[in-house]
Design a protein around this motif. Structure first.
Motif, PDB file in Angstrom:
ATOM      1  N   ILE A  14       0.843  -1.195   0.000  1.00 55.25           N
ATOM      2  CA  ILE A  14       0.000   0.000   0.000  1.00 55.25           C
ATOM      3  C   ILE A  14       0.879   1.245   0.000  1.00 55.25           C
ATOM      4  CG2 ILE A  14      -1.525   1.382   1.473  1.00 55.25           C
ATOM      5  CD1 ILE A  14      -3.046  -1.143   2.140  1.00 55.25           C
ATOM      6  N   MET A  15       1.948   1.207   0.788  1.00 59.40           N
ATOM      7  CA  MET A  15       2.880   2.335   0.782  1.00 59.40           C
ATOM      8  C   MET A  15       3.614   2.428  -0.542  1.00 59.40           C
ATOM      9  SD  MET A  15       3.857   4.746   2.804  1.00 59.40           S
ATOM     10  CE  MET A  15       4.249   5.966   1.591  1.00 59.40           C
ATOM     11  N   THR A  16       4.015   1.278  -1.062  1.00 59.36           N
ATOM     12  CA  THR A  16       4.801   1.241  -2.294  1.00 59.36           C
ATOM     13  C   THR A  16       4.028   1.816  -3.471  1.00 59.36           C
ATOM     14  OG1 THR A  16       6.084  -0.677  -1.572  1.00 59.36           O
ATOM     15  CG2 THR A  16       5.919  -0.302  -3.949  1.00 59.36           C
ATOM     16  N   TRP A  17       2.878   1.232  -3.751  1.00 62.15           N
ATOM     17  CA  TRP A  17       2.110   1.622  -4.930  1.00 62.15           C
ATOM     18  C   TRP A  17       1.165   2.786  -4.657  1.00 62.15           C
ATOM     19  CZ3 TRP A  17       3.324   0.067  -9.642  1.00 62.15           C
ATOM     20  CH2 TRP A  17       4.098  -1.086  -9.785  1.00 62.15           C
ATOM     21  N   GLY A  18       0.527   2.767  -3.492  1.00 61.39           N
ATOM     22  CA  GLY A  18      -0.429   3.816  -3.187  1.00 61.39           C
ATOM     23  C   GLY A  18       0.215   5.178  -3.105  1.00 61.39           C
ATOM     24  N   ASP A  19       1.200   5.311  -2.232  1.00 64.64           N
ATOM     25  CA  ASP A  19       1.868   6.599  -2.063  1.00 64.64           C
ATOM     26  C   ASP A  19       2.658   6.987  -3.313  1.00 64.64           C
ATOM     27  OD1 ASP A  19       2.988   8.815  -0.213  1.00 64.64           O
ATOM     28  OD2 ASP A  19       4.772   7.845  -1.006  1.00 64.64           O
ATOM     29  N   GLY A  20       3.338   5.987  -3.906  1.00 60.46           N
ATOM     30  CA  GLY A  20       4.155   6.290  -5.084  1.00 60.46           C
ATOM     31  C   GLY A  20       3.345   6.847  -6.241  1.00 60.46           C
ATOM     32  N   LEU A  21       2.253   6.170  -6.583  1.00 62.56           N
ATOM     33  CA  LEU A  21       1.440   6.607  -7.712  1.00 62.56           C
ATOM     34  C   LEU A  21       0.566   7.801  -7.355  1.00 62.56           C
ATOM     35  CD1 LEU A  21       0.362   3.233  -9.354  1.00 62.56           C
ATOM     36  CD2 LEU A  21       2.213   4.781 -10.003  1.00 62.56           C
TER      37      LEU A  21
END
Length: 232
Positions: free
Chosen positions: A132-139
């Motif tokens: 969630i941190m990887t894809w959510g925050d990144g995108l």
């Protein structure tokens, strides 16, 4: 005494280290190439590293990396990340004197979640929080910068509704996929995923000094664990 199933990895330690090393090396090479060739802004380069490194948690899950190795790697990279704020290392990610400690918090979150959920033989909660941190925050950051037309301010930090919506949708999708693989297509899967998405979006909105890189993965994983224990 027989070892727990989680410790009986079908992959040797050298295979685990080699696969993870090749992946991280590829991410680092791509980031350095983008940085030196000026084909991407510094923020895009940081998000490429952010997303690329985060997916290591999937490799750790698949390879059944032992707890001690995951925690040791987290400590090592946390130390490197912290030093990068004071020394000219990881220049494509951090600048010397940069106020945000996001990279440091990101590395710490890996160690905390692995130390918590790996021994419990429930690694999917750690995977859920990190992804969630990887894809959510990144995108969310990239979408907000590119398509954000409706800004808002929270405690002096500028956000966009488009970026927050992206964070919510991505968080819900990741939570649904992981919980579906664990408990199937029950109503709890969709309700819990919705609650996690709301919580993760709220935590991401408060990202001063990069603290969301710690609060989002830990908060999402904790909420998932508690709600599954309660509802399921």
């Amino acid at each position: 005494m027989t070892l727990p199933l989680w410790l009986e990895s079908p992959f040797s330690l050298w295979v685990q280290l080699t696969v993870v090393g090749i992946w991280l090396g590829g991410v680092g090479f791509l980031a350095e190439y983008l940085s030196r060739s000026h084909q991407a802004s510094p923020e895009v380069v940081r998000k490429v590293v952010h997303i690329g490194v985060g997916n290591v948690i999937l490799l750790a899950w698949w390879l059944q990396v032992p707890t001690w190795l995951g925690v040791a790697a987290s400590i090592l990279f946390s130390a490197i990340a912290y030093l990068s704020y004071h020394l000219p290392i990881l220049s494509s990610i951090n600048g010397v004197g940069r106020k945000s400690l996001g990279t440091f918090f990101y590395a710490v979150s890996f160690g905390v979640l692995i130390a918590w959920f790996w021994p419990m033989e429930q690694p999917y909660y750690a995977v859920l929080g990190i992804l969630i941190m990887t894809w959510g925050d990144g995108l969310a950051a990239l979408i907000g910068q590119r398509f954000g037309r409706h800004p808002y301010s929270l405690w002096g930090m500028k956000k966009s509704w488009e970026g927050s919506l992206a964070m919510a949708l991505i968080s819900y999708t990741i939570s649904s996929l992981i919980l579906f693989s664990v408990q199937g297509a029950s109503w709890q899967t969709w309700v819990i995923s919705f609650a996690i998405a709301l919580a993760a979006t709220g935590l991401e909105a408060f990202s001063k000094y990069g603290i969301d890189n710690l609060t989002v993965p830990l908060g999402s994983a904790t909420l998932a664990f508690l709600l599954v224990s309660w509802l399921a």
